[in-house]
Design a protein around this motif. Structure first.
Motif, PDB file in Angstrom:
ATOM      1  N   ILE A  80       5.089   8.718  -0.673  1.00 37.80           N
ATOM      2  CA  ILE A  80       4.819   9.989   0.010  1.00 37.80           C
ATOM      3  C   ILE A  80       3.415  10.523  -0.249  1.00 37.80           C
ATOM      4  O   ILE A  80       2.970  11.447   0.437  1.00 37.80           O
ATOM      5  CB  ILE A  80       5.854  11.062  -0.388  1.00 37.80           C
ATOM      6  N   GLY A  81       2.706   9.947  -1.231  1.00 35.14           N
ATOM      7  CA  GLY A  81       1.382  10.458  -1.570  1.00 35.14           C
ATOM      8  C   GLY A  81       0.403  10.357  -0.422  1.00 35.14           C
ATOM      9  O   GLY A  81      -0.376  11.291  -0.169  1.00 35.14           O
ATOM     10  N   ALA A  82       0.418   9.234   0.292  1.00 37.73           N
ATOM     11  CA  ALA A  82      -0.514   9.061   1.410  1.00 37.73           C
ATOM     12  C   ALA A  82      -0.238  10.066   2.519  1.00 37.73           C
ATOM     13  O   ALA A  82      -1.171  10.625   3.125  1.00 37.73           O
ATOM     14  CB  ALA A  82      -0.419   7.630   1.945  1.00 37.73           C
ATOM     15  N   SER A  83       1.049  10.319   2.792  1.00 36.92           N
ATOM     16  CA  SER A  83       1.387  11.287   3.839  1.00 36.92           C
ATOM     17  C   SER A  83       0.896  12.682   3.477  1.00 36.92           C
ATOM     18  O   SER A  83       0.300  13.391   4.300  1.00 36.92           O
ATOM     19  CB  SER A  83       2.908  11.302   4.054  1.00 36.92           C
ATOM     20  N   LEU A  84       1.131  13.070   2.222  1.00 38.04           N
ATOM     21  CA  LEU A  84       0.706  14.405   1.788  1.00 38.04           C
ATOM     22  C   LEU A  84      -0.808  14.512   1.711  1.00 38.04           C
ATOM     23  O   LEU A  84      -1.364  15.615   1.820  1.00 38.04           O
ATOM     24  CB  LEU A  84       1.334  14.725   0.432  1.00 38.04           C
ATOM     25  N   LEU A  85      -1.478  13.388   1.561  1.00 39.07           N
ATOM     26  CA  LEU A  85      -2.933  13.382   1.554  1.00 39.07           C
ATOM     27  C   LEU A  85      -3.490  13.853   2.895  1.00 39.07           C
ATOM     28  O   LEU A  85      -4.606  14.383   2.976  1.00 39.07           O
ATOM     29  CB  LEU A  85      -3.441  11.973   1.239  1.00 39.07           C
ATOM     30  N   MET A 233      -1.093   7.522   8.320  1.00 42.24           N
ATOM     31  CA  MET A 233      -1.199   7.287   6.880  1.00 42.24           C
ATOM     32  C   MET A 233      -0.290   6.140   6.443  1.00 42.24           C
ATOM     33  O   MET A 233      -0.679   5.288   5.627  1.00 42.24           O
ATOM     34  CB  MET A 233      -0.838   8.562   6.114  1.00 42.24           C
ATOM     35  N   ASN A 234       0.911   6.102   6.970  1.00 39.83           N
ATOM     36  CA  ASN A 234       1.846   5.032   6.598  1.00 39.83           C
ATOM     37  C   ASN A 234       1.381   3.661   7.087  1.00 39.83           C
ATOM     38  O   ASN A 234       1.636   2.640   6.443  1.00 39.83           O
ATOM     39  CB  ASN A 234       3.236   5.339   7.149  1.00 39.83           C
ATOM     40  N   GLU A 235       0.695   3.638   8.228  1.00 41.42           N
ATOM     41  CA  GLU A 235       0.152   2.368   8.709  1.00 41.42           C
ATOM     42  C   GLU A 235      -0.884   1.819   7.729  1.00 41.42           C
ATOM     43  O   GLU A 235      -0.910   0.624   7.430  1.00 41.42           O
ATOM     44  CB  GLU A 235      -0.490   2.559  10.090  1.00 41.42           C
ATOM     45  N   VAL A 236      -1.745   2.693   7.208  1.00 42.93           N
ATOM     46  CA  VAL A 236      -2.731   2.260   6.217  1.00 42.93           C
ATOM     47  C   VAL A 236      -2.053   1.857   4.917  1.00 42.93           C
ATOM     48  O   VAL A 236      -2.481   0.928   4.229  1.00 42.93           O
ATOM     49  CB  VAL A 236      -3.750   3.390   5.957  1.00 42.93           C
ATOM     50  N   LEU A 237      -0.973   2.534   4.586  1.00 42.82           N
ATOM     51  CA  LEU A 237      -0.265   2.280   3.337  1.00 42.82           C
ATOM     52  C   LEU A 237       0.351   0.888   3.311  1.00 42.82           C
ATOM     53  O   LEU A 237       0.424   0.251   2.251  1.00 42.82           O
ATOM     54  CB  LEU A 237       0.825   3.332   3.151  1.00 42.82           C
ATOM     55  N   HIS A 238       0.760   0.375   4.486  1.00 40.20           N
ATOM     56  CA  HIS A 238       1.533  -0.858   4.514  1.00 40.20           C
ATOM     57  C   HIS A 238       0.854  -2.025   5.216  1.00 40.20           C
ATOM     58  O   HIS A 238       1.400  -3.125   5.215  1.00 40.20           O
ATOM     59  CB  HIS A 238       2.891  -0.606   5.192  1.00 40.20           C
TER      60      HIS A 238
END
Length: 273
Positions: A80-85, A233-238
């Protein structure tokens, strides 16, 4: 003396002064006027250290707090950190921009500015440019801290995280400029947060995947810009590479920001009363 043959003087009826409401302003955007407006806003910000601290430090403090809340489960922070970023800059920029713009309108500064050769588009673009510069610093600080200090595990490039965070901050700025036109006081501007921000926060997919929501709520979430900010953000995360979904998300968030800025310029009133 007879006045029968005296030429009659023309009677001039004094015209009531027209306010800024009826005086058309410049129609075309002017880079000079826009840059001058942005410089003025930045000068004002430098004289308000509390606002600068809110803009630059609050997202950093919140993301740090979140990291240590999930100290025993770092995978949760990664999830969830990337989303909250992206969400934190949107919220802070919305709050500060709406209040700052409303303060200028209620104090009469906005009316005096628009009485000059300054168009609504120049004013909105200047504000967006000034707060966009602050958003760059805000996003740089929060992204650098999350990735290189707090250990946020990101598969893709951190620069893509920065891009989405910056676009989210600009979206928050645009939303703040837009809603300030409908508030009569700073308290009312703050009251718009539950109406504008909280529904997006609940439906953006942060707490549960959007495809697992009730069909009606999923349909609503599909038209909310924060949903695509979180998706980006989730796309970058994964994913290690730029995906088609990431490009779509970035374009939607950018388009929403530009649309709301245009609406803000259209609804900006030249007079405070």
């Amino acid at each position: 003396m007879s006045t029968a043959n005296t030429p009659q003087q023309a009677t001039v009826t004094p015209q009531a002064p027209t306010g800024g409401r009826d005086r058309p302003g410049p129609q075309a955007l002017s880079p000079a006027r826009t840059l001058a407006t942005a410089a003025r806003v930045l000068r004002q910000l430098t004289h308000d250290p509390r606002t600068v601290a809110l803009l630059l430090l609050i997202p950093v403090v919140l993301i740090t707090l979140l990291r240590y809340v999930f100290d025993g489960t770092p995978q949760t922070f990664d999830a969830i950190g990337a989303s909250l970023l992206g969400i934190f800059p949107l919220i802070t920029m919305f709050l500060v921009t709406s209040i700052a713009t409303l303060r200028e309108r209620t104090s009469g500064t906005l009316e005096r500015l628009l009485a000059m050769p300054l168009g609504k588009g120049d004013l909105i673009a200047g504000y967006a440019l000034a707060f966009g510069a602050v958003a760059i610093l805000q996003s740089l600080l929060a992204t650098a801290l999350s990735v290189w200090v707090l250990g946020l595990d990101v598969v893709g490039s951190p620069w893509l995280l920065l891009l989405v965070a910056l676009l989210d901050a600009l979206l928050g700025t645009a939303l703040g400029l837009f809603v300030s036109a409908f508030a009569a006081s700073e308290f009312q501007a703050v009251q718009f947060m539950p109406a504008v921000i909280f529904p997006q926060l609940l439906l953006c997919g942060l707490f549960i995947a959007r495809d697992r929501m009730a069909p009606a709520l999923e349909a609503i979430s599909n038209v909310l810009p924060m949903s695509y900010a979180v998706d980006g953000m989730n796309e970058v995360l994964h994913h290690t590479e730029v995906t088609g979904n990431f490009v779509r998300d970035v374009l939607i968030v950018s388009g929403c920001a530009l649309l709301v800025l245009a609406l803000g310029a259209a609804t900006l009133r030249r007079r405070t009363a």
